[in-house]
Design a protein around this motif. Sequence first.
Motif, PDB file in Angstrom:
ATOM      1  N   THR A   1      26.280  -8.664 -44.902  1.00 30.23           N
ATOM      2  CA  THR A   1      26.016  -7.698 -43.838  1.00 30.23           C
ATOM      3  C   THR A   1      25.695  -8.413 -42.532  1.00 30.23           C
ATOM      4  O   THR A   1      25.882  -7.841 -41.451  1.00 30.23           O
TER       5      THR A   1
ATOM      6  N   ARG B   1      28.852  -8.765 -40.846  1.00 34.41           N
ATOM      7  CA  ARG B   1      29.256  -7.462 -40.315  1.00 34.41           C
ATOM      8  C   ARG B   1      28.564  -7.176 -38.991  1.00 34.41           C
ATOM      9  O   ARG B   1      29.140  -6.531 -38.099  1.00 34.41           O
ATOM     10  N   SER B   2      27.330  -7.645 -38.845  1.00 38.85           N
ATOM     11  CA  SER B   2      26.593  -7.420 -37.602  1.00 38.85           C
ATOM     12  C   SER B   2      27.366  -7.958 -36.407  1.00 38.85           C
ATOM     13  O   SER B   2      27.428  -7.311 -35.355  1.00 38.85           O
TER      14      SER B   2
ATOM     15  N   LYS C   1      25.546  -3.992 -53.243  1.00 44.27           N
ATOM     16  CA  LYS C   1      25.262  -3.101 -52.114  1.00 44.27           C
ATOM     17  C   LYS C   1      25.684  -1.678 -52.482  1.00 44.27           C
ATOM     18  O   LYS C   1      26.703  -1.164 -52.016  1.00 44.27           O
TER      19      LYS C   1
ATOM     20  N   TYR D   1      23.920  -3.420 -38.749  1.00 43.83           N
ATOM     21  CA  TYR D   1      25.372  -3.219 -38.719  1.00 43.83           C
ATOM     22  C   TYR D   1      25.611  -1.717 -38.748  1.00 43.83           C
ATOM     23  O   TYR D   1      24.656  -0.930 -38.769  1.00 43.83           O
TER      24      TYR D   1
ATOM     25  N   GLU E   1      19.985  -5.590 -42.607  1.00 47.66           N
ATOM     26  CA  GLU E   1      19.598  -6.658 -43.523  1.00 47.66           C
ATOM     27  C   GLU E   1      18.084  -6.775 -43.435  1.00 47.66           C
ATOM     28  O   GLU E   1      17.518  -6.850 -42.332  1.00 47.66           O
TER      29      GLU E   1
ATOM     30  N   SER F   1      20.135  -3.556 -46.980  1.00 49.70           N
ATOM     31  CA  SER F   1      20.682  -4.674 -47.745  1.00 49.70           C
ATOM     32  C   SER F   1      19.630  -5.761 -47.980  1.00 49.70           C
ATOM     33  O   SER F   1      18.838  -6.084 -47.095  1.00 49.70           O
TER      34      SER F   1
END
Length: 257
Positions: A23, A26-27, A108, A186, A191, A225
Motif C-alpha cells: 500500500t 500505492r500511495s 489485505k 492511498y 498503512e 493495512s
Amino acid sequence: MIYKADINMKKELSLMFEGFDSTILRSFLQGHMGTAWVNDPENPTVGQIILGIFAFYAGDPNATETEELLHNLPEDILVIVNTDEWKKRIETVHKGSFDKFQRYRFKKNPEDLNSSYLETLLSKLPEEYELKRINASIANDPSLHEISEDFTGQFDSIEDYLNRGVGFAILHRGQVVCGASSYSIYDDGIEIEVGTHLNHRRKGLATIASSALMLDCLARGKYPSWDAANPESAKLAKQLGYIYEGAYDTYYINNRK
C-alpha cells in the motif's frame, strides 16, 4: 543520469512495480505522497520509489543507471525488492553497508477484520488512560512525536495530516504514551503506524489504539493495512484479526559507514 519522475509517468511506473503488494507503493502511484526516480523520462526501464523510510526498486537491475539509483538514498533507509536478481545487485552495490532481515506481510481482506471483536478490545483501556482521536492539539504535542515521528511525518505538514490523515492517541496525565496513525494513505485506505512509550508497554495500549484506528477506517470504507516490522508487531496483527501471508526480505542500508 537519473531523472525525477512526474505524475505523467504513473502508467509506466505502475506496470514496472505491478509485482509488488504494497500500500506504500500505492500511495505514490495514486498520487498521494512520495517521490520516484527513473533512468529515462521517456522510456524508463528501471525505477525507484521512495516514501518515508522505504525505498522500492523495479525494472532492469542491470541497466546502466541502476547503480546510480541504488546510491540515490537518504541515510538509514529500508530497501524492498521482489526478485533474487535485485537482491544480489543490492548486496553487491552496498556490500559492507547493509543488514538483511524479514518483515511480515498480511492479507489485505476487510472481511478478515471483525468490528464487533475490535469494539470489545476498546473496553480494556485501563482507568488511568484516555483514548482520543488525534486532533490539532495532539498532533502538535511533542510527546506524540517522541514516540514516533512517522505518525505524521510523511505528510507535508501537521495541517496536511489533519486534512488527509487519521490517528488515535492514548494519553496518561496529559501526555501521549501510545498512538496508532496513518503512516501513509492511498485511495482505499491507510498503512498503519503504531508505537508505545517504553514506560507504558505491556499494558495492551497498542492493541486499543490500533483497534480504534481500524474501526474508524472500516466505518468509512477504508482499509487499515498492516505490515509488520518485527515478530512483536506480527503477533499484535494476528491478535487484531489480520491473516498472516508470509515473510519477505528487507534491507537496511546504512549510508554512513
